[in-house]
Design a protein around this motif. Sequence first.
Motif, short mmCIF file in Angstrom:
data_model
loop_
_atom_site.label_atom_id
_atom_site.label_comp_id
_atom_site.label_asym_id
_atom_site.label_seq_id
_atom_site.Cartn_x
_atom_site.Cartn_y
_atom_site.Cartn_z
N ASP A 93 65.98 38.81 21.16
CA ASP A 93 64.89 39.06 22.10
C ASP A 93 64.99 38.03 23.22
O ASP A 93 64.71 36.85 23.02
N LEU A 94 65.44 38.47 24.41
CA LEU A 94 65.72 37.56 25.51
C LEU A 94 64.84 37.84 26.72
O LEU A 94 64.46 38.98 26.97
N SER A 95 64.62 36.81 27.48
CA SER A 95 63.98 37.01 28.78
C SER A 95 65.04 37.61 29.70
O SER A 95 66.24 37.45 29.46
N PRO A 96 64.61 38.26 30.78
CA PRO A 96 65.59 38.82 31.72
C PRO A 96 66.52 37.73 32.29
O PRO A 96 67.71 37.99 32.47
N GLU A 97 65.97 36.55 32.52
CA GLU A 97 66.79 35.46 33.07
C GLU A 97 67.87 35.03 32.08
O GLU A 97 69.02 34.79 32.46
N ALA A 98 67.50 34.92 30.81
CA ALA A 98 68.46 34.51 29.77
C ALA A 98 69.54 35.57 29.62
O ALA A 98 70.73 35.24 29.47
#
Length: 177
Positions: free
Chosen positions: A132-137
């Motif tokens: 589960d990642l942020s868009p930036e990551a």
Amino acid sequence: MEKDPLTIIEQAEDHLIDRIAENMHTFGMPSTVGRILGIIYMNRKPMTLNELSEETGMSKTRMSQVVREMLDVNIAEKVFEKGVRKDLYDVEQDYYQTFITLFSANWSKVVSKNKMMHKKLNRELLTALEGDLSPEAEVKINELLKELKEWLDYYNWISRLIEFFESEEVFKHVPKP
């Protein structure tokens, strides 16, 4: 006052041995290795550990370590001479072949280490991408994966360059004089 021809010869050989030692340093080898390579080279025949120890003033134990290092990178070889009981060591007399051997040995190690690192980092990044990642990551991981691909391409190119040298194909493009 004119110099004795034997003195001139000894000084010239010493200068060449010093150059060879410096050149070995350029390849990431200890200058001691280059010095021993130069001494055997200038001797123009195989030498024993005792002879090398006498020539350099190094202990036989240290000489054995240096020669072992030279054997490991294929710039020296143990040779047999009828009637000689002690181990003899010789070096390649062809400068071009010595260059290819050193270039290949050093860069093959670099390629191998970096390909292993690529595999490890690539696996870790791909695993992280499944989380589960942020868009930036996610963007950053994809940038790193792209960078790793370019990195792998570079080391694959170096592998091909090593093959180019080892096959002696290089001499068709850059001929020996």
